[in-house]
Design an enzyme around this catalytic site. Structure first.
Site, PDB file in Angstrom:
ATOM      1  N   GLU A  28       0.872  -1.164   0.000  1.00 29.71           N
ATOM      2  CA  GLU A  28       0.000   0.000   0.000  1.00 29.71           C
ATOM      3  C   GLU A  28       0.917   1.224   0.000  1.00 29.71           C
ATOM      4  OE1 GLU A  28      -2.781   0.324   3.256  1.00 29.71           O
ATOM      5  OE2 GLU A  28      -3.522   2.242   2.505  1.00 29.71           O
ATOM      6  N   ARG A 252       5.099 -13.022   9.443  1.00 29.09           N
ATOM      7  CA  ARG A 252       5.791 -11.784   9.132  1.00 29.09           C
ATOM      8  C   ARG A 252       7.102 -11.714   9.903  1.00 29.09           C
ATOM      9  NH1 ARG A 252       2.290  -7.556   9.029  1.00 29.09           N
ATOM     10  NH2 ARG A 252       3.818  -5.984   9.563  1.00 29.09           N
ATOM     11  N   LYS A 262       4.389   0.957   9.306  1.00 26.53           N
ATOM     12  CA  LYS A 262       4.507   2.233   8.602  1.00 26.53           C
ATOM     13  C   LYS A 262       3.913   3.370   9.422  1.00 26.53           C
ATOM     14  CE  LYS A 262       3.098   0.140   4.768  1.00 26.53           C
ATOM     15  NZ  LYS A 262       2.569  -0.082   3.432  1.00 26.53           N
TER      16      LYS A 262
HETATM   17  P1  ATP Z   1       2.647  -2.020   7.891  1.00 27.21           P
HETATM   18  O1  ATP Z   1       1.924  -2.661   9.022  1.00 27.21           O
HETATM   19  O2  ATP Z   1       4.083  -1.742   8.167  1.00 27.21           O
HETATM   20  O3  ATP Z   1       1.928  -0.850   7.319  1.00 27.21           O
HETATM   21  P2  ATP Z   1       1.537  -3.605   5.858  1.00 27.21           P
HETATM   22  O4  ATP Z   1       1.475  -5.069   5.929  1.00 27.21           O
HETATM   23  O5  ATP Z   1       0.288  -2.842   6.080  1.00 27.21           O
HETATM   24  O6  ATP Z   1       2.705  -3.133   6.798  1.00 27.21           O
HETATM   25  P3  ATP Z   1       1.661  -3.429   3.042  1.00 27.21           P
HETATM   26  O7  ATP Z   1       2.096  -2.302   2.210  1.00 27.21           O
HETATM   27  O8  ATP Z   1       0.237  -3.810   3.041  1.00 27.21           O
HETATM   28  O9  ATP Z   1       2.142  -3.119   4.513  1.00 27.21           O
HETATM   29  O10 ATP Z   1       2.567  -4.698   2.775  1.00 27.21           O
HETATM   30  C1  ATP Z   1       2.946  -5.156   1.503  1.00 27.21           C
HETATM   31  C2  ATP Z   1       3.340  -6.598   1.596  1.00 27.21           C
HETATM   32  O11 ATP Z   1       4.429  -6.750   2.496  1.00 27.21           O
HETATM   33  C3  ATP Z   1       2.206  -7.434   2.144  1.00 27.21           C
HETATM   34  O12 ATP Z   1       2.109  -8.609   1.359  1.00 27.21           O
HETATM   35  C4  ATP Z   1       2.609  -7.728   3.544  1.00 27.21           C
HETATM   36  O13 ATP Z   1       2.081  -8.938   3.964  1.00 27.21           O
HETATM   37  C5  ATP Z   1       4.130  -7.741   3.452  1.00 27.21           C
HETATM   38  N1  ATP Z   1       4.727  -7.392   4.739  1.00 27.21           N
HETATM   39  C6  ATP Z   1       4.494  -6.290   5.477  1.00 27.21           C
HETATM   40  N2  ATP Z   1       5.167  -6.328   6.628  1.00 27.21           N
HETATM   41  C7  ATP Z   1       5.869  -7.486   6.634  1.00 27.21           C
HETATM   42  C8  ATP Z   1       6.755  -8.123   7.557  1.00 27.21           C
HETATM   43  N3  ATP Z   1       7.064  -7.566   8.713  1.00 27.21           N
HETATM   44  N4  ATP Z   1       7.282  -9.312   7.208  1.00 27.21           N
HETATM   45  C9  ATP Z   1       6.982  -9.874   6.039  1.00 27.21           C
HETATM   46  N5  ATP Z   1       6.158  -9.346   5.134  1.00 27.21           N
HETATM   47  C10 ATP Z   1       5.597  -8.160   5.417  1.00 27.21           C
HETATM   48 MG    MG Z   2      -1.393  -3.011   4.845  1.00 22.85          MG
END
Ligand code: ATP
Ligand code: MG
Length: 543
Positions: A28, A252, A262
Site C-alpha cells: 500500500e 511476518r 509504517k
Molecule cells: P505495515 O503494518 O508496516 O503498514 P503492511 O502489511 O500494512 O505493513 P503493506 O504495504 O500492506 O504493509 O505490505 C505489503 C506486503 O508486504 C504485504 O504482502 C505484507 O504482507 C508484506 N509485509 C508487510 N510487513 C511485513 C513483515 N514484517 N514481514 C513480512 N512481510 C511483510
Molecule cells: Mg497493509
C-alpha cells in the site's frame, strides 16, 4: 526448500495453472518500505525467479486518504535497489471500473446489499465469534432497491459514512470476516491516481483477491494476519466465477529493538525523533541503504531467516552479521582516526614524506593498492595508547613498541600533557629498518595500529549510531507509555575524524562502502561535500 516452495512444486507437478508461477508484491503506498517488506519482496520475486515465473508490482491503493505518489516512487526505487525487477506495474485503482461492475453483479444475484446502519451499529450487529450476530434491518432489500442505492452512492448523492455495500454471506459464521463484510464505503476524497472520479472505494477484501485474479496470479503470498481473510478471498472468487489464485500465508518478520509498522515509522518522522524516512537508524530500506547495508546483505538476511508458519522474533544481530559478511568482501579499506591524539616521531626527518603502500582489500586482489603519505607527525587513536598499561594491553605505552600499519615499528619514549592532565603529544622513535622491504621488516611486535598524517589527512564527519530503541521489544511498554518512550536517547553520536587525503568527494561517492581499518564498516553519506566528507558507521567489525 521452504513450505511455500513445496506447495508450488506440487502444483507444477500436477500441471496446475499450466505449471506456471506468477506472484506479486502488493504494497500500500502509504509509507516507505521496511526490512519486513524486504523479506516479502525477496520471497515473491525470489520464487518467481526460481520457477521461471513472473512477479508483478501492484500498488494496493484503495485508501486515498493515506496514499501518495511520493511513496509509490520510493517503493519502486527500493525494490530495484534490492535487485529485483517486476514483470508489470499495476495499481488496484486500475481495476476500480471492473470492481464496480463485479459489485453490481453480486447485487443482481442477491449476494450484496446496501446497509444504512452506522459503522457502530454494524460492528455491534456482528457481535462476537461465540454467538451469532444480528442481521441488519436493511439486509433484505430488493435487488432493485440495492442497485438504485448503490448507483446513487457512486453518483455522490450521499455523505461519507451514511451507507455501505455489504456482501450477504452469513451473520452466524464463526469467522467474523464472513459476517456480511463491507465491500464499498463512501469517501469523498481525491485519489492520487483516479482524482475525483470516485467517491466510493472498495475495501481490501473486495479488491485484493480480485486484483490477483485479474492479473492471473497463481500464488498470492501474504502474511499470517490474512489467514482469517482467506475464506472470504475464496468466497469472492467463487461467487464472481473468476480465476482463483491460491492464497498462502507465512509469518511476518519481526526483529528485536525494531518497530515494523509504517504508521509508527511515520510518527517517528513527523515528530522528528529521526531525520526523515532514510535516517540510518530507521528500519526502512532507504534507511538501511543510507546506513551502508548492501542489497546482497539484505537478500542474504531474508534467505537466512527463512519462511516460517508461526510468528517469531529475529535478533537484529543476524542482520548485522549478514552486513559484515558481505562488506568484508566488498568494502574498500582505508585508515581513519576518529578520536585523535598526536604522535611525533622524534628521529624522523622533519620534511620527509614517504608514500606507504596500502592494500585496498585483502579479500579481493583485484582491488589493488594505494599510497598513503607518512610523515613525522601522525594522528593515532587515543585508545591505542595507555599510560599505565597492564600486561593485557598490547598497544602503545611508554617504552613499548607497536607497528604502524604499512610503515615502521615505533617505540614510545615520553608524553606531554596539558594543565588539565590530558595527553597532547606522544613522542616516539622509529626503526628505519622495519619498513616493508627492509631487513627487519619481519620483526614481530604484539600490535599494529593505524594512523593518519597530520599534515595530509582530511577532516571528516563521522556519524556513529546505536540502536534506535534501547529495549528488545519497543512495543511492550507500561501503561500510559508508548513505543516513543522506549527510544534510545543516545542513538546518534557525531564525531570529527581524520581520513586519508586521497579520499575526494567524487571518489568516496563512487566507492561508497569502506572499512575503516580496525574500526568498522562505514558508508559515504550523501550529505558529503567537497569541504567535508560525511560517513555513517554501518556496523562494527565484530559483534
Ligand atoms: P505495515 O503494518 O508496516 O503498514 P503492511 O502489511 O500494512 O505493513 P503493506 O504495504 O500492506 O504493509 O505490505 C505489503 C506486503 O508486504 C504485504 O504482502 C505484507 O504482507 C508484506 N509485509 C508487510 N510487513 C511485513 C513483515 N514484517 N514481514 C513480512 N512481510 C511483510
Ligand atoms: Mg497493509
Amino acid at each position: 526448500m521452504n513450505f511455500i516452495e513445496q506447495i508450488i512444486e506440487e502444483d507444477i507437478r500436477q500441471g496446475k495453472n499450466d505449471a506456471k508461477v506468477h506472484t506479486r508484491f502488493p504494497p500500500e503506498p502509504n509509507g516507505y518500505l521496511h526490512i519486513g517488506h524486504a523479506k516479502s519482496i525477496c520471497l515473491n520475486f525470489g520464487i518467481a525467479k526460481k520457477y521461471n515465473g513472473k512477479c508483478n508490482l501492484r500498488f494496493d491503493d484503495t485508501n486515498p486518504v493515506k496514499e501518495d505518489t511520493e511513496y509509490v516512487d520510493s517503493i519502486k526505487e527500493d525494490i530495484q535497489w534490492l535487485g529485483f525487477q517486476w514483470a508489470a506495474e499495476f495499481y488496484a485503482s486500475d481495476y476500480f471500473d471492473q470492481l464496480y461492475l463485479w459489485a453490481e453483479q453480486l447485487i443482481s444475484e442477491g449476494l450484496a446489499y446496501v446497509d444504512d446502519q452506522t459503522q457502530e451499529e454494524i460492528s455491534k450487529g456482528r457481535g462476537v465469534p461465540t454467538a451469532s450476530g444480528i442481521e441488519s434491518p436493511y439486509r433484505n432489500r430488493s435487488v432493485e432497491e440495492n442497485m438504485d442505492l448503490f448507483r446513487r452512492m457512486r453518483a455522490g448523492e450521499f455523505p461519507d459514512g451514511s451507507r455501505v455495500l455489504r456482501a450477504k454471506i452469513d451473520m452466524a459464521s464463526p469467522n467474523m470476516h464472513f459476517r456480511d463484510p463491507i465491500m464499498y464505503r463512501i469517501l469523498h476524497a481525491s485519489h492520487h491516481r483516479t482524482g475525483d472520479k470516485w467517491c466510493i472505494y472498495p475495501m481490501y477484501d473486495f479488491a485484493h483477491g480480485q486484483s490477483d485474479s485479474i492479473e492471473g496470479i497463481t500464488h498470492s503470498i501474504c502474511t499470517l494476519e490474512f489467514e482469517v481473510h482467506r475464506p472470504l478471498y475464496d468466497w469472492f472468487c467463487e461467487a464472481l466465477r473468476i480465476h482463483h489464485p491460491q492464497q498462502i500465508e507465512f509469518a511476518r518478520l519481526n526483529m528485536t529493538n525494531t518497530i515494523m509498522s509504517k504508521r509508527k515509522m511515520l510518527q517517528l518522522v513527523k515528530e522528528h525523533h529521526v531525520n526523515g524516512w532514510d535516517d540510518p537508524r530507521m528500519p526502512t530500506i532507504c534507511g538501511l541503504r543510507r546506513r551502508g547495508y548492501t542489497p546482497e546483505a539484505i537478500r542474504n538476511f531474508a534467505e537466512t531467516v527463512g519462511v516460517a508458519k508461526r510468528d517469531n522474533i529475529i535478533d537484529v544481530s543476524l542482520l548485522e552479521f549478514c552486513a559484515r559478511e558481505h562488506l568484508n568482501k566488498v568494502a574498500t579499506r582505508t585508515m581513519a582516526v576518529l578520536d585523535p591524539v598526536k604522535l611525533i616521531i622524534d628521529n624522523y626527518p622533519d620534511d620527509l614524506v614517504e608514500e606507504m603502500d596500502a592494500v585496498n582489500n585483502p579479500e579481493d586482489p583485484e582491488a589493488g593498492t594505494r599510497k598513503v603519505p607518512f610523515a613525522k607527525e601522525l594522528w593515532i587513536e587515543r585508545a591505542d595508547f595507555r599510560e599505565n598499561a597492564d600486561k593485557k594491553f598490547y598497544r602503545l605505552s611508554i617504552d613499548r613498541e607497536v607497528r604502524l600499519k604499512y610503515a615502521y615499528i615505533i617505540k614510545c619514549t615520553h608524553i606531554v600533557k596539558d594543565e588539565a592532565g590530558n595527553i597532547t603529544e606522544i613522542h616516539c622513535t622509529y626503526d628505519p629498518n622495519t619498513r616493508s622491504g627492509m631487513p627487519d621488516s619481519n620483526r614481530k611486535v604484539k600490535a599494529t595500529i593505524h594512523w593518519a598524517s597530520v599534515k595530509h589527512a582530511k577532516k571528516a564527519e563521522v556519524r556513529i549510531f546505536d540502536r534506535l530503541f534501547a529495549v528488545p521489544d519497543p512495543d511492550n511498554c507500561e501503561e500510559g507509555k508508548t513505543f516513543i518512550d522506549n527510544l534510545n536517547p543516545d542513538s546518534l553520536k557525531i564525531q570529527e575524524g581524520w581520513v586519508e587525503p586521497e579520499l575526494t568527494l567524487e571518489k568516496v561517492m563512487k566507492i561508497k562502502y569502506f572499512q575503516f581499518e580496525r574500526l568498522g564498516y562505514f558508508y559515504a553519506d550523501p550529505d558529503s561535500t567537497e569541504e567535508k566528507l560525511v560517513f555513517n558507521k554501518t556496523v562494527s567489525l565484530k559483534q
